[in-house]
Design a protein around this motif. Structure first.
Motif, PDB file in Angstrom:
ATOM      1  N   VAL A 231       0.849  -1.191   0.000  1.00  0.00           N
ATOM      2  CA  VAL A 231       0.000   0.000   0.000  1.00  0.00           C
ATOM      3  C   VAL A 231       0.889   1.248   0.000  1.00  0.00           C
ATOM      4  CG1 VAL A 231      -1.735   1.270   1.295  1.00  0.00           C
ATOM      5  CG2 VAL A 231      -1.900  -1.206   1.128  1.00  0.00           C
ATOM      6  N   VAL A 232       1.911   1.239   0.827  1.00  0.00           N
ATOM      7  CA  VAL A 232       2.818   2.385   0.880  1.00  0.00           C
ATOM      8  C   VAL A 232       3.500   2.583  -0.470  1.00  0.00           C
ATOM      9  CG1 VAL A 232       5.018   3.170   1.853  1.00  0.00           C
ATOM     10  CG2 VAL A 232       3.220   2.346   3.367  1.00  0.00           C
ATOM     11  N   VAL A 233       3.996   1.506  -1.038  1.00  0.00           N
ATOM     12  CA  VAL A 233       4.795   1.680  -2.250  1.00  0.00           C
ATOM     13  C   VAL A 233       3.919   2.046  -3.438  1.00  0.00           C
ATOM     14  CG1 VAL A 233       4.892  -0.714  -3.088  1.00  0.00           C
ATOM     15  CG2 VAL A 233       6.802   0.805  -3.478  1.00  0.00           C
ATOM     16  N   SER A 234       2.715   1.487  -3.513  1.00  0.00           N
ATOM     17  CA  SER A 234       1.889   1.865  -4.661  1.00  0.00           C
ATOM     18  C   SER A 234       1.366   3.290  -4.488  1.00  0.00           C
ATOM     19  CB  SER A 234       0.768   0.854  -4.917  1.00  0.00           C
ATOM     20  OG  SER A 234      -0.037   0.701  -3.788  1.00  0.00           O
ATOM     21  N   THR A 235       1.187   3.710  -3.241  1.00  0.00           N
ATOM     22  CA  THR A 235       0.806   5.111  -3.025  1.00  0.00           C
ATOM     23  C   THR A 235       1.938   6.047  -3.428  1.00  0.00           C
ATOM     24  OG1 THR A 235      -0.577   4.400  -1.200  1.00  0.00           O
ATOM     25  CG2 THR A 235      -0.069   6.735  -1.322  1.00  0.00           C
ATOM     26  N   MET A 236       3.165   5.688  -3.054  1.00  0.00           N
ATOM     27  CA  MET A 236       4.305   6.519  -3.468  1.00  0.00           C
ATOM     28  C   MET A 236       4.400   6.586  -4.980  1.00  0.00           C
ATOM     29  SD  MET A 236       7.326   5.393  -0.920  1.00  0.00           S
ATOM     30  CE  MET A 236       7.519   6.099   0.700  1.00  0.00           C
ATOM     31  N   LEU A 237       4.131   5.449  -5.609  1.00  0.00           N
ATOM     32  CA  LEU A 237       4.210   5.419  -7.072  1.00  0.00           C
ATOM     33  C   LEU A 237       3.198   6.388  -7.672  1.00  0.00           C
ATOM     34  CD1 LEU A 237       5.175   4.235  -9.755  1.00  0.00           C
ATOM     35  CD2 LEU A 237       3.522   2.397  -9.472  1.00  0.00           C
ATOM     36  N   LEU A 257      15.809   1.557  -6.167  1.00  0.00           N
ATOM     37  CA  LEU A 257      15.825   0.336  -5.364  1.00  0.00           C
ATOM     38  C   LEU A 257      14.908   0.459  -4.149  1.00  0.00           C
ATOM     39  CD1 LEU A 257      19.404  -1.140  -5.484  1.00  0.00           C
ATOM     40  CD2 LEU A 257      17.429  -1.543  -6.940  1.00  0.00           C
ATOM     41  N   LEU A 258      14.579   1.686  -3.756  1.00  0.00           N
ATOM     42  CA  LEU A 258      13.609   1.850  -2.669  1.00  0.00           C
ATOM     43  C   LEU A 258      12.300   1.177  -3.053  1.00  0.00           C
ATOM     44  CD1 LEU A 258      12.575   3.045  -0.016  1.00  0.00           C
ATOM     45  CD2 LEU A 258      12.089   5.167  -1.237  1.00  0.00           C
ATOM     46  N   PHE A 259      11.924   1.370  -4.317  1.00  0.00           N
ATOM     47  CA  PHE A 259      10.699   0.709  -4.787  1.00  0.00           C
ATOM     48  C   PHE A 259      10.825  -0.797  -4.640  1.00  0.00           C
ATOM     49  CE2 PHE A 259       7.851  -1.327  -7.666  1.00  0.00           C
ATOM     50  CZ  PHE A 259       6.718  -0.540  -7.666  1.00  0.00           C
ATOM     51  N   GLN A 260      11.951  -1.323  -5.082  1.00  0.00           N
ATOM     52  CA  GLN A 260      12.098  -2.785  -5.062  1.00  0.00           C
ATOM     53  C   GLN A 260      12.121  -3.325  -3.643  1.00  0.00           C
ATOM     54  OE1 GLN A 260      15.132  -4.270  -7.681  1.00  0.00           O
ATOM     55  NE2 GLN A 260      14.608  -2.846  -9.316  1.00  0.00           N
ATOM     56  N   HIS A 261      12.828  -2.623  -2.760  1.00  0.00           N
ATOM     57  CA  HIS A 261      12.853  -3.086  -1.364  1.00  0.00           C
ATOM     58  C   HIS A 261      11.447  -3.114  -0.785  1.00  0.00           C
ATOM     59  CE1 HIS A 261      17.091  -3.549  -0.558  1.00  0.00           C
ATOM     60  NE2 HIS A 261      17.372  -2.335  -1.031  1.00  0.00           N
ATOM     61  N   LEU A 262      10.723  -2.020  -0.964  1.00  0.00           N
ATOM     62  CA  LEU A 262       9.378  -1.969  -0.383  1.00  0.00           C
ATOM     63  C   LEU A 262       8.479  -3.014  -1.021  1.00  0.00           C
ATOM     64  CD1 LEU A 262       8.749   1.865  -0.019  1.00  0.00           C
ATOM     65  CD2 LEU A 262       8.866   0.197   1.824  1.00  0.00           C
TER      66      LEU A 262
ATOM     67  N   ILE B  42       8.803   5.561   7.774  1.00  0.00           N
ATOM     68  CA  ILE B  42      10.001   6.057   8.457  1.00  0.00           C
ATOM     69  C   ILE B  42      11.239   5.352   7.908  1.00  0.00           C
ATOM     70  CG2 ILE B  42      11.197   6.082  10.678  1.00  0.00           C
ATOM     71  CD1 ILE B  42       8.494   6.613  11.995  1.00  0.00           C
ATOM     72  N   GLY B  43      11.075   4.043   7.647  1.00  0.00           N
ATOM     73  CA  GLY B  43      12.171   3.300   7.030  1.00  0.00           C
ATOM     74  C   GLY B  43      12.582   3.927   5.699  1.00  0.00           C
ATOM     75  N   ALA B  44      11.583   4.305   4.905  1.00  0.00           N
ATOM     76  CA  ALA B  44      11.881   4.923   3.612  1.00  0.00           C
ATOM     77  C   ALA B  44      12.608   6.245   3.808  1.00  0.00           C
ATOM     78  CB  ALA B  44      10.588   5.134   2.823  1.00  0.00           C
ATOM     79  N   TYR B  45      12.189   7.005   4.814  1.00  0.00           N
ATOM     80  CA  TYR B  45      12.865   8.274   5.117  1.00  0.00           C
ATOM     81  C   TYR B  45      14.339   8.022   5.418  1.00  0.00           C
ATOM     82  CZ  TYR B  45      13.938  12.615   7.679  1.00  0.00           C
ATOM     83  OH  TYR B  45      14.490  13.775   8.111  1.00  0.00           O
ATOM     84  N   LEU B  46      14.589   7.065   6.308  1.00  0.00           N
ATOM     85  CA  LEU B  46      15.977   6.793   6.696  1.00  0.00           C
ATOM     86  C   LEU B  46      16.770   6.280   5.494  1.00  0.00           C
ATOM     87  CD1 LEU B  46      15.292   5.136  10.158  1.00  0.00           C
ATOM     88  CD2 LEU B  46      16.031   7.478   9.676  1.00  0.00           C
ATOM     89  N   TYR B  47      16.135   5.471   4.693  1.00  0.00           N
ATOM     90  CA  TYR B  47      16.805   4.921   3.513  1.00  0.00           C
ATOM     91  C   TYR B  47      17.240   6.039   2.574  1.00  0.00           C
ATOM     92  CZ  TYR B  47      17.362   2.141  -0.759  1.00  0.00           C
ATOM     93  OH  TYR B  47      17.846   1.569  -1.906  1.00  0.00           O
TER      94      TYR B  47
END
Ligand code: HEA
Ligand code: HEA
Ligand code: CUA
Ligand code: CU
Lengths: 635, 201, 336
Positions: A231-237, A257-262, B42-47
């Motif tokens: 939900v977080v990643v698709s919202t960011m997208l 890679l943030l996308f891939q990690h999430l 928050i994890g994304a922020y830190l990343y």
């Protein structure tokens, strides 16, 4: 309060009068409005199951079209644009709209029956979740049919899915519909946890919970902690696409890679949302047909829990070639290997149960044996791709496609079909044909292996996935043709299943409450189960209640019969604690889902839709929660 | 199969509070998944921060004032919230009404101050990744603030109608108070991350 | 008729190309690919054995009781349960052992790849939708040159590839030489490849990168170091000047039409940076990232209508008269 004002209780009535009263109390009203207002967990679960199978059918037909395109080199069955939409819709539908929801739905149907209660916790939330899910499915497929289907793969990697490389609204639909349907998944997960924690029949202590219920519970926990990531990643997208945020824009401090990690933080556990309930089916079916209780019950429960925990530490194995530090990746090799141990324990316990039982060959068991055959192959190739060096060769090739179809189909759809054969009599009161069932199995088994085994070799021979065609120069033609033939054979096994279902619904042999002599509580009630599930809530004294008590079942008295009432029990010991009312049917969850759906849909075109949509959503939610003066509300 | 009655549950209560009820567990469930959402954000922020040589990118850290005021209001609100929960458990209608009105006001106050927090970040969401993630965190929490405020407001109205005289409503009130703790609690790490982390390193 | 002819010539050319251009992890010809190949068979062998054992137990379990009529219900006996527990326990122990060995084997292989080796050649590879830009790096600017979709390397020497991607994620994969490596916008990635034998190795983009991901191949040509040096020297030269009227006409058309806005040909005033460098295009094996073999017929077809050979490619069709088209094609073919 005087005795006269005391509400009517089941103790005041004779057995048949009680049955009639409780039945009419829990019955869903007739008519269209009644149908739309239903909160009965069985009806909602069945709607989920039928919807999920329907969309599986569409996604499966899409797969067959892809297979036709790939059957020969340089084919022109579909154009590349369509092909990209096809595999994206196929993957997204199979994962998000079919596999996860159907596993949750089987839980929604059977868990309340297995734990001896009359409803799930929060039935209206349950209805709401179904409508959300349905609208999400319809919207997404509507886009596809209007040639606007998402086309960037089921994990929509950035930057390909950002607006520079994906103009129009294709990826927006993907992002918003995923978020929207995941809201349904999350709601069902919460419902499942609370139901299993607090609504078990008296006496069903933790060590008497059936394995399928455990698997649903464990899955629900995984969903609660993993699904927010998607939900977080698709919202960011969608924010990146619509309002120019820069989460994934490497030129302004974002990172791809943030996308891939999430995504994979969710995506890896997701595959176990599918697999763990499937193991629950197997653990229900094997004891019944082996004619003995499950060998190593506790070990299996611990394996499920261990799988769930470990699955949160594996996600990087989908990212082995992204250039992360090589030695750091080795940790994820180790953790991915380690997760094979709990899977192995389960396999060994199933075989041990069969070994020391007296297996009865019926179609459900046949599918379970096929499952073991196929899943072990898929699991072992999973172990292979978990090795960093090996994965650098086979990542993003048909070898991986083979791996995940072996675990998804061999490991999860085979048990699902087994479950259909096993529980169909309970749901409909009629048996499926055994003869057709055997044909169904062998066609599925042969077709499946023919379709997907060659893909291992194709991958090793250098065929990448997600290519709409390949040239005759490459030595891939024969194996692809074989695979396509297998896929068609496999698909026809579903037609056979469909036919078996349609035929048996009308002319199937009557089943009776317990046709297989199963051991869990769902077999204690009639087939199909009455609206109230149980006229009297059972009391549980062992892990295999129906094998323990062959004549009469211990039960509870003292519940009110002038309102829908469920028993809330304590968490570990399942001692009865409160008699709570359970909400009656309501149309408001549907309205709320429509309002939410329109908001999500609008948000694809303008971010302001969130603001405009807030009002109708609020109104419908107030309508939903506002007391209506019924007995359920007032006491 | 024939039932054989072995247990009488008639004496059990029909309403209760806290972890004995379904709603409380449902609330916990939603807190877990929302909490996970916060943790991931928050994890994304830190990343993103780790990837950048300087953070915030090219601007000074956000203005402390509005965020701190929100924090103080939220912390203060915990006290009446505590009492409200107590009063609900005692089925004390008069006090519950007062408590709910007070909590509605204490929900509106941080929302008002929050509107000053966004400018205090000194950067729009579409300037760079720093702007994006800070607006995202703040937006996420604001959504929770507003939904809980809405919930409290509806409950307050309900308590002034004839539907208020119902044990169930008191249980709802206590669950609502419980959720408010969550809203306050999740703010603290976000406050720290948004306002203090850029200052200490 | 023309379509048929071009089909036929295409077929002939593909037959010629078949077999010699390996793109298979099962036909390793270089350092890391070979080590992975060995690891692969080790894993596969062990996994097959594991699968056979599990199947044997499963079949034995179900056929053990064939014929004996099923009891209504079995009450498991303690003694036999304990015996089975031992077997299951042993199975779990064996599983742990095998997995530990797998982990170490994979770790050691991985570690051996990370060992630094001297690398004589460094090539920068840039992934574009949907072709590969190839820049040979050197300390002196006049020793660098650019080409596309075809990489020449000296046999037996590790070659360093530095990756870059200005658009979306691609993945560089030549299975006979090494595992793959993603090219990610905003991130630096690198890979070392090495060929043990002279030969032509095919590779293909392995990360879905949009609609023509399927046609984003490249060739690695491994040559003895002498030949490699010769090739390099030739690539360093400017383009061969046209020496017939027809070729001069081709060059003219190229420079005067849109072509020059996108393509570079060194030594001419064509300096576009959008598409592949064409300075030595005639010496390359394929057109448009392995979409078709580089023959005059294919090239003419490509320039006349790139969208037909490779739909959605970023190269538009440029309106040219028939004779101009032929002249341009002949000119490009002459750029050896
Ligand atoms: C139901 C779904 C499911 C299941 C159960 C699994 C199970 C496993 N998967 Fe799979 N996987 C997917 C679905 C699933 N996977 C999907 C959908 C993808 C691709 C997504 C995409 O890219 O689109 C994927 C991709 C994927 C990758 C990434 C590949 C790549 O993209 O390059 C990896 C890498 O480690 C992996 C590993 C594993 C492992 C180690 C297991 C283990 O859990 C398997 C454990 C089981 C066994 C090993 C068999 C039983 C055990 C025994 C009989 C004991 C004896 C065994 C030994 C001695 C070894 N999977
Ligand atoms: C549970 C998950 C699941 C299931 C069941 C399947 C089932 C099938 N898949 Fe799967 N597949 C995925 C999950 C799944 N897949 C995923 C996640 C991907 C990756 C996508 C991506 O790369 O983004 C993928 C990718 C994928 C590819 C690779 C595409 C590519 O990379 O280019 C291929 C190619 O052959 C393929 C083939 C098939 C086939 C032939 C089936 C067959 O088994 C289908 C059989 C079923 C039917 C034919 C339907 C049955 C008919 C009915 C039920 C009748 C009722 C119908 C109606 C009433 C309408 N799939
Ligand atoms: Cu480039 Cu796929
Ligand atoms: Cu995984």
């Amino acid at each position: 309060m005087s005795a006269a004002a005391e509400p009517l209780r089941d103790t005041d009535l004779g057995e048949s009068e009680l049955e009639a009263r409780v039945r009419s109390l829990w019955r869903t009203p007739r008519g269209v409005i009644g149908w739309l207002s239903s909160v009965d967990h069985k009806q909602i679960a069945l709607r989920y199951i039928v919807t999920a199978f329907f969309f599986m059918g569409l996604a499966g037909i899409g797969a067959v079209v892809m297979r036709l395109q790939l059957a020969t080199p340089d084919a022109h069955v579909v154009n590349p644009d369509r092909y990209d939409q096809l595999f994206t819709m196929h993957g997204s539908t199979m994962m998000f709209l079919f596999a996860v929801p159907i596993m949750q739905a089987v839980g929604l149907y059977f868990v309340p029956l297995m734990i001896g209660t009359r409803e799930v916790a929060f039935p209206r939330l349950n209805a709401f979740s179904y409508w959300n899910y349905l609208f999400g499915c319809l919207f997404l497929w509507f886009c596809f049919f209007s040639n606007n289907g998402p086309d960037v793969g089921w994990f929509s990697y950035t930057p390909l899915s950002l607006s520079q490389y994906n103009v129009g609204h294709r990826a927006d639909f993907w992002a918003q519909m995923i978020t929207y349907t995941e809201v349904a998944g999350l709601s069902v997960a919460v419902i499942m946890i609370v139901t299993v924690f607090k609504m078990r029949a008296p006496g069903m202590t933790l060590d008497r919970i059936p394995l399928f219920t455990w698997s649903s519970l464990v899955t629900a926990f995984m969903i609660v902690f993993a699904m927010p990531a998607v939900v977080v990643v698709s919202t960011m997208l969608i924010l990146d696409r619509m309002v120019n945020t820069h989460f994934f824009d490497s030129s302004l401090g974002g990172d791809n890679l943030l996308f891939q990690h999430l995504f994979w933080f969710f995506g890896h556990p997701e595959v176990y949302f599918i697999f763990i309930p499937a193991t629950g089916f197997v653990s229900s079916i094997i004891p019944t047909f082996a004619r003995r209780p499950m060998f190593g019950h506790t070990a299996v429960v611990l394996s499920l829990v261990a799988t769930a925990f470990m699955s949160f530490g594996l996600w990087v194995h989908h990212m082995f070639v992204t250039g992360l530090p090589r030695l750091g990746e080795s940790f994820f090799t180790a953790s991915s290997m380690a997760i094979a141990v709990p899977s192995g324990i389960q396999i060994f316990c199933w075989i041990a149960t069969l070994w020391s039982g007296r297996p009865v060959f019926r179609t459900p068991l046949l599918f379970v044996l096929g499952f073991i055959f196929n899943f072990v192959i898929g699991g072992l190739t999973g172990v292979m791709v978990a090795s960093v060096p090996l994965d650098t060769q086979v990542h993003d090739t048909y070898f991986v496609v083979a791996h995940f179809h072996y675990v998804l189909i061999g490991g999860s759809v085979f048990p699902l079909i087994a479950a259909v054969y096993y529980w169909f009599p309970k749901v409909t009161g009629r048996m499926l044909s055994e003869t057709v069932g055997r044909w169904n199995f062998w066609i599925a088994f042969v077709g499946f292996n023919l379709a997907f085994f060659p893909m291992h070799i194709l991958g090793l021979e250098g065929m990448p996935r997600r290519v709409y065609t390949y040239s005759a120069e490459m030595p891939w033609g024969t194996l692809n043709l074989l695979s396509t033939i297998g896929a068609i054979i496999f698909a026809s096994s579903f037609l056979l299943l469909l036919w078996n279902i349609v035929r048996s619904l009308r002319r199937g042999e009557a089943a009776g409450p317990n046709p297989w002599d199963g051991d869990t509580l769902e077999w204690a009630t009639s087939s199909p189960p009455p609206p109230q599930n149980f006229t009297r809530i059972p009391v549980v004294t062992s892990l295999t209640p129906l094998w323990e008590h062959r004549e009469t079942l211990p039960a509870v008295a003292g519940l009110r019969v002038d309102r829908r009432e469920v028993l809330v029990s304590t968490l570990t010991e399942a001692e009865p604690d409160i008699r709570e009312s359970s909400p009656e049917p309501s149309i408001w969850p549907l309205f709320a889902a429509i309002a939410t759906g329109c908001t999500f849909l609008g948000s694809i075109y303008t971010p302001w839709a969130i603001i405009y949509g807030a009002l109708p959503v609020t109104i419908t939610l107030i309508g939903w929660f506002w007391p209506k003066g019924t007995k359920e509300d007032e006491s | 199969m024939k039932p054989r009655v072995v247990l009488d549950v008639a004496p059990l209560p029909e309403n209760s509070f806290g972890s004995r009820t379904l709603t409380w567990w449902g609330t916990i469930g939603f807190m877990c998944l929302e909490g996970m959402g916060f943790a991931l954000a928050i994890g994304a922020y830190l990343y993103l921060r780790v990837l950048q040589p300087s953070w915030p990118m090219n601007i000074p850290p956000p203005d402390l004032l509005p965020g701190t005021i929100v924090t103080v209001i939220l912390l203060i609100s915990v006290i009446p919230n505590y009492f409200l929960e107590h009063w609900a458990r005692a089925y004390d209608m008069a006090k519950v009404r007062i408590g709910l009105v007070l909590m509605t006001l204490l929900g509106i106050a941080p929302v008002i101050v929050r509107t000053f927090e966004f400018p205090a970040l000194r950067e729009r969401w579409d300037t760079d990744a720093y702007g994006s993630i800070t607006w995202f965190l703040l937006g996420l929490h604001t959504t929770h603030l507003i939904t809980d405020l809405g919930d409290t407001a509806v409950l307050t109205v309900l308590m002034f109608t004839r539907h208020g005289e119902n044990p169930r409503r008191f249980s709802d009130t206590s669950d609502n108070a419980f959720y408010w703790y969550f809203v306050v609690l999740t703010w603290l790490p976000i406050y720290f991350v948004l306002y203090w982390l850029p200052r200490i390193g | 008729m023309r379509a048929l002819a071009s089909r036929a010539s295409f077929l002939a050319a593909t037959l010629l190309m078949a077999c010699s251009h390996e793109q298979s992890a099962l036909a390793p010809d270089g350092g890391t690919a070979r080590a992975i190949y060995q690891l692969f068979w080790f894993f596969t062998g062990v996994c097959m054995a594991v699968w056979l054992v599990v199947m044997a137990f499963m079949l034995a379990a179900i056929f053990r009781w064939r014929g004996s009529s099923p009891d209504p219900m079995l009450e498991p006996e303690d003694a036999s349960e304990r015996r089975i527990s031992w077997v299951v326990g042993a199975g779990v122990a064996l599983t742990v052992l095998i997995l530990t060995i797998f982990t170490f084997a994979s770790f050691l292989t991985n570690k051996s790849f990370a060992e630094p080796r001297p690398r004589s050649v460094t090539i920068k590879i840039t992934g574009h939708q949907w072709w590969w830009q190839v820049n040979y790096e050197a300390h002196r600017a006049d020793q660098t040159f650019e080409t596309a979709n075809e990489i020449h390397i000296p046999v037996g020497q590790p070659v360093k590839l530095d990756f870059e991607s200005p658009d979306v994620i691609h993945s560089f994969w030549v299975p006979s030489l090494s595992g793959k490596q993603d090219l990610i916008p905003g991130r630096y990635t690198t890979l070392t490849i090495e060929a043990d034998k002279a030969g032509i190795y095919r590779g293909q983009c392995a990360e879905f990168c949009g609609i023509q991901h399927a046609h984003m191949a490249m060739y690695v040509v491994a040559q003895a170091s002498g030949e490699f040096a010769q090739w390099r020297a030739q690539q360093l030269q400017s383009a061969t000047p046209p020496h017939t009227d027809q070729l001069r006409r081709g060059q003219q058309v190229f420079q005067a039409s849109a072509c020059a806005m996108c393509h570079s040909i060194s030594g001419t005033n064509a300096g576009g940076r959008v598409g592949p460098d064409l300075t030595h295009f005639g010496s390359r094996m394929s057109i448009a990232s392995g979409t078709a073999p580089n023959t005059l017929g294919n090239l003419t077809g490509w320039i006349a209508d790139p969208q037909r050979m490779k739909p959605y490619t970023r190269m538009p069709s440029v309106a040219l008269t028939g004779p101009d088209l032929i002249a341009v094609s002949q000119y490009l073919e002459s750029l050896k």
